[in-house]
Write an enzyme that holds these catalytic residues in place. Sequence first.
Site, PDB file in Angstrom:
ATOM      1  N   GLY A 137       0.979  -0.972   0.006  1.00 14.20           N
ATOM      2  CA  GLY A 137       0.104  -0.120   0.034  1.00 14.20           C
ATOM      3  C   GLY A 137       1.093   1.288  -0.017  1.00 14.20           C
ATOM      4  O   GLY A 137       2.348   0.684   0.182  1.00 14.20           O
ATOM      5  N   LYS A 192       3.499   0.078  -9.403  1.00  9.86           N
ATOM      6  CA  LYS A 192       3.572   1.562 -10.254  1.00  9.86           C
ATOM      7  C   LYS A 192       4.853   2.343  -9.384  1.00  9.86           C
ATOM      8  O   LYS A 192       5.353   2.824  -9.980  1.00  9.86           O
ATOM      9  CB  LYS A 192       2.798   1.436  -8.540  1.00  9.86           C
ATOM     10  CG  LYS A 192       3.264   1.085  -7.644  1.00  9.86           C
ATOM     11  CD  LYS A 192       4.862   1.732  -6.974  1.00  9.86           C
ATOM     12  CE  LYS A 192       5.075   0.795  -5.600  1.00  9.86           C
ATOM     13  NZ  LYS A 192       5.493   1.708  -4.800  1.00  9.86           N
ATOM     14  N   ASP A 245      -1.202   3.390  -3.985  1.00 12.69           N
ATOM     15  CA  ASP A 245       0.295   3.604  -3.609  1.00 12.69           C
ATOM     16  C   ASP A 245       0.808   4.073  -5.566  1.00 12.69           C
ATOM     17  O   ASP A 245       2.376   4.726  -5.104  1.00 12.69           O
ATOM     18  CB  ASP A 245       0.752   2.137  -3.684  1.00 12.69           C
ATOM     19  CG  ASP A 245       2.003   1.662  -3.412  1.00 12.69           C
ATOM     20  OD1 ASP A 245       2.753   2.717  -3.090  1.00 12.69           O
ATOM     21  OD2 ASP A 245       2.112   0.993  -3.193  1.00 12.69           O
ATOM     22  N   ASN A 257      12.536   5.478  -7.378  1.00 12.90           N
ATOM     23  CA  ASN A 257      11.403   5.490  -8.369  1.00 12.90           C
ATOM     24  C   ASN A 257      11.569   7.136  -8.895  1.00 12.90           C
ATOM     25  O   ASN A 257      12.006   7.103  -9.538  1.00 12.90           O
ATOM     26  CB  ASN A 257      10.502   4.417  -8.235  1.00 12.90           C
ATOM     27  CG  ASN A 257      10.965   2.843  -8.230  1.00 12.90           C
ATOM     28  OD1 ASN A 257      11.719   2.359  -8.342  1.00 12.90           O
ATOM     29  ND2 ASN A 257      10.638   2.895  -7.117  1.00 12.90           N
TER      30      ASN A 257
END
Length: 338
Positions: A137, A192, A245, A257
């Site tokens: 999450g 993600k 997320d 990221n």
Amino acid sequence: MEKVCVLGAGSWGSALAMVLAENGHDTLVWTHRAEQAEEINRMHTNKKYLPETVLPTNLHATSDIAKAATHAETIVVAVPTKAIREVCEKLTAELTKKVLFVHVSKGIEPDSLKRISEILAESLPAEKVDEIVVLSGPSHAEEVVLHHPTTVTAACADIDAAEKVQDLFMNQFFRVYTNDDVIGVEIGGALKNVIALAAGITDGLNYGDNAKAALITRGLAEITRLGVKMGGNPFTFSGLTGMGDLIVTCTSVHSRNWRAGNMLGQGMKLQEVLDQMGMVVEGVRTTKAAYQLAEKYGVAMPISTELYSVLFNDVEPKVAVDALMMRMKKREIDEMKH
């Protein structure tokens, strides 16, 4: 009180260990670095990963994996995707009883294209595994240790196991929901990071809010397309482990990221970025897996495909964005389905 071992003393492993210790559980962190274990035990700090945090005095650490294995009734796997098989190999020889496994890693193994729960099931002796639960999450470690409200999901086909993990972690700062869609939760959590790299690139190029909003939305569409094709529940992707997320990872300065993508957008080469970061950037490895999965399942994933070109084929970020903008005309809702 449960005996819990957290494998991995990075920022996320340490933050979760802190939650468990504060909840009154007998919590032990395993790290392969003896000096890090000593720092946690003597100084109650983990300066490299959580420089401003004082860890609970009832949180202990070890670099002895045999001690970690024999201590635990529940084992939380918080190591990078690429290290999971190696850690499992070390752990397998030391397991003496059946254990509940919880994994919090977000990635997909390139080439094998296995999700983390599949890697664990393949790498651990079945007779020593109670269940494998994924905890995922929108949850930056830097905010969890400050007791900022955080909400995640525990997923397992066996909902009783998911509820046990819910009970282990849940408190007034850390809320846990349950879900039985392991595939959807793992795919959302892994992919993600790919979209966050792309979001960082758009920010590095100074393309503004319009571009990033479109990227997040279209990114969710391609994550959902792939996840559903792989067997995930489409509703999972609009929840915490999908949209939730994705938002936090694409917009926060805490996101490794996003930071890596931002440097790429400013003109740095991939190896320069990784050297400067000094920490694992899961999205790089996962981009390769996403590219392979798109081909395997015949799913259109244009953002992931263009990012793959930037990371591994030396395509300039601006050229990749132009390619996305000049794709064939589409209807939005039809495009989200196919």
